[in-house]
Design an enzyme around this catalytic site. Sequence first.
Site, PDB file in Angstrom:
ATOM      1  N   GLY A 173     -51.860  -0.428  98.586  1.00  0.00           N
ATOM      2  CA  GLY A 173     -52.781   0.173  99.531  1.00  0.00           C
ATOM      3  C   GLY A 173     -52.124   0.480 100.861  1.00  0.00           C
ATOM      4  O   GLY A 173     -50.923   0.751 100.948  1.00  0.00           O
ATOM      5  N   SER A 174     -52.909   0.392 101.917  1.00  0.00           N
ATOM      6  CA  SER A 174     -52.450   0.844 103.229  1.00  0.00           C
ATOM      7  C   SER A 174     -51.367  -0.035 103.834  1.00  0.00           C
ATOM      8  O   SER A 174     -50.778   0.343 104.852  1.00  0.00           O
ATOM      9  CB  SER A 174     -53.629   0.935 104.198  1.00  0.00           C
ATOM     10  OG  SER A 174     -54.522   1.961 103.784  1.00  0.00           O
ATOM     11  N   THR A 175     -51.103  -1.204 103.266  1.00  0.00           N
ATOM     12  CA  THR A 175     -49.975  -1.993 103.776  1.00  0.00           C
ATOM     13  C   THR A 175     -48.664  -1.223 103.634  1.00  0.00           C
ATOM     14  O   THR A 175     -47.720  -1.449 104.385  1.00  0.00           O
ATOM     15  CB  THR A 175     -49.872  -3.335 103.044  1.00  0.00           C
ATOM     16  OG1 THR A 175     -49.717  -3.089 101.637  1.00  0.00           O
ATOM     17  CG2 THR A 175     -51.111  -4.186 103.266  1.00  0.00           C
ATOM     18  N   PHE A 176     -48.620  -0.270 102.681  1.00  0.00           N
ATOM     19  CA  PHE A 176     -47.405   0.506 102.456  1.00  0.00           C
ATOM     20  C   PHE A 176     -47.177   1.539 103.553  1.00  0.00           C
ATOM     21  O   PHE A 176     -46.089   2.118 103.634  1.00  0.00           O
ATOM     22  CB  PHE A 176     -47.486   1.201 101.099  1.00  0.00           C
ATOM     23  CG  PHE A 176     -46.345   0.851 100.182  1.00  0.00           C
ATOM     24  CD1 PHE A 176     -45.978  -0.460  99.982  1.00  0.00           C
ATOM     25  CD2 PHE A 176     -45.633   1.829  99.516  1.00  0.00           C
ATOM     26  CE1 PHE A 176     -44.935  -0.792  99.137  1.00  0.00           C
ATOM     27  CE2 PHE A 176     -44.585   1.509  98.672  1.00  0.00           C
ATOM     28  CZ  PHE A 176     -44.232   0.192  98.490  1.00  0.00           C
TER      29      PHE A 176
END
Length: 695
Positions: free
Chosen positions: A310-313
């Site tokens: 998800g948005s951690t990337f």
Amino acid sequence: MPHVTPPSPDSPPLRHPRQAAPEHEDPAAPAPGVVVRVTQPDLARRAQLERSRGRLVIAALGFGVLFLAVAAKATWSTVVMPAEPKRLNAAVRALQPPVQHAASRAPITDRNGEMLAISLPVTALVANPRVIDNKELVADRIRTVLPQLERDKLIERLSGDRGFVYVARALTPREQQGIINLGIAGLDFEEAERRYYPQGRAAVHVLGNVDVDGNGLSGIERRYDERLRTERDTPLKLSIDVRVQLALRDAVSQAIHDFNGIGGAGVVLDVNTAEVVAMVSLPDYDAGDIGGATPDQRFNRVTVGVYEPGSTFKLFTAAAALEYGTANVNTSSFDASRPIRYGRFTISDYKGKNRWLSFPEMLAYSSNLAAAHMAATYGPARQREFLKRAGMLARPPIELPEAAAPLVPPANAWRDINMYTVSFGHGISVTPLHVVSGVSAIANGGILRPPTLLAQPPGAAREGTRLISEQNSETMRRLMRLVVTDGSGKNAEVPGYFVGGKTGTAQKTGPRGGYIMNKRIAAFVGAFPMQAPRYALYVMVDEPKPNAKSHGYATAGWVAAPAAHTVISRIAPILGLVPEDPANPAIVAATQIPLQPGRARPATASARPAAPAVSPAAARPAEPPRSPAPRAAAAPEAPALRAPQPAQPHPLPRAVPMPNMPATPGSLPAPVPLRMTSADAAAPAPRREASLAAR
């Protein structure tokens, strides 16, 4: 006178009457003048008695001396100079140390010496079925002492023609005495050894287990099986801190309970040495009861579970843009005003701002559109190359046999659509250890080190590879701090510890592809304190459900970020970190970055100019429009805004200003037509493998 007949010549001599003996004489003594004849045997007996009398006298004297010596010693020890029991016992213990059982397997400790695993001697109950007649009766009598044994299995074990079987591996002294009292022929005892895990569930997926014969089955027990057998006197010290481990487990468990999740994971990593200080995977089990653990409890979500991050990337997307020099944190902005359409796929934002976003705003507001446009500035080839250097395309290099390979598109199929989706953490599945290890490198000055579960010597420097420059690492720390102060990670803030990080919410995929509605992964990854990072943190909850406390949301900002707050609040004092003044101007200046640095100039690969790029010092066009733009659905035939990628990507300037930007609010330049090749038209959809495919 009477006539007296004279005696015969052959008669014995006449005996005269004996006169009475005087009172002082012995009556038994022979009379004077009486001849007593003593034979030779009598003389021999008399001589023997004389000799015996002398020997008895000597023996009596010897025993007398012995008794006198014993009496003198007893008197000296009890009256004259009594012994001191404590000193005497201490001296005896020093001279004769107690005999200890030589364990066949070395113990395992945490970084502070707390015992995690140890082998102890036990007594095993064995049987010889050949001499046992009535199996059922014997089994019933054994179960009166050991009721935990199953009757049918016990009867089966006592049957057959074998001469040796184990009945019970570890008996308590009371159970052993109970078996002895039964008096059953064919039962015997054997000295054995058992592996104990005093901390119970703590770090169970790290430690692993051994079988009944003491052979490593999983985890550290399996990875270092030979070392634990050969170096039995030297404990194996792990990097785990039991105190941090328990605090992390409590926080993740509470988050799972609060949001009715099916599982979760957590990792605390030292950013300078890459030591794993804590690793949690829930649900878990008691290490001493592996037989009762389910497959889901034995599954390690940190190193085996692969999930779309998800948005951690987006942290890696931003770091790559800075490192390649294709975007500038002060001058670049990206179009998040309209969805990106690629064939039958549409990329949009969750609660988007519907306007152009600056570089910092992309992370703070977690914009998928801005991240996709940012990734387009350096292209799919360099995106894959950066992720490869970050360790995202290989198994995590950890000392555990249980480590899964990530699910990524193959190199020959990593096209633009993959670049777009991977930029915001979809279309690729990695383990939580991948994410926290990469973020640790981003925050620690740019050095990627392989994570380790072995305690490192204090002050020892571990080698690594440079992922990004120190300057870009400092910029990324400011951006991570911005996410917590002004973005989606506000609930992770802990006053005084200057937390920075990124939230990430990703839908889960089914076993046959396709995303499953209302099933998601909520995660937070970050580091603290951001002015001088010491530890990186990852917290994840699997399939959280909304509740009233989260106002109906189950995204990472409401689920994982508060759990990260709890973890940091508890472990920071344990790790010796003292909170700083939240208003300290020096620290604030070192960790702060504005949401809109200067007047950010729009720059995106969605509309690259044909003419040479204009430098940032050139005349600045009007600020990008901030009002919502017309949806692309009004012209379905128009392709999505996407720049054609060259076969060999080339470096771009840090700021690529948009030419001919309209000054009228609400108006946007016409979409740039794309020439799609047959290969693009037939490009496969992003890989949608199940997040738990490695299970």
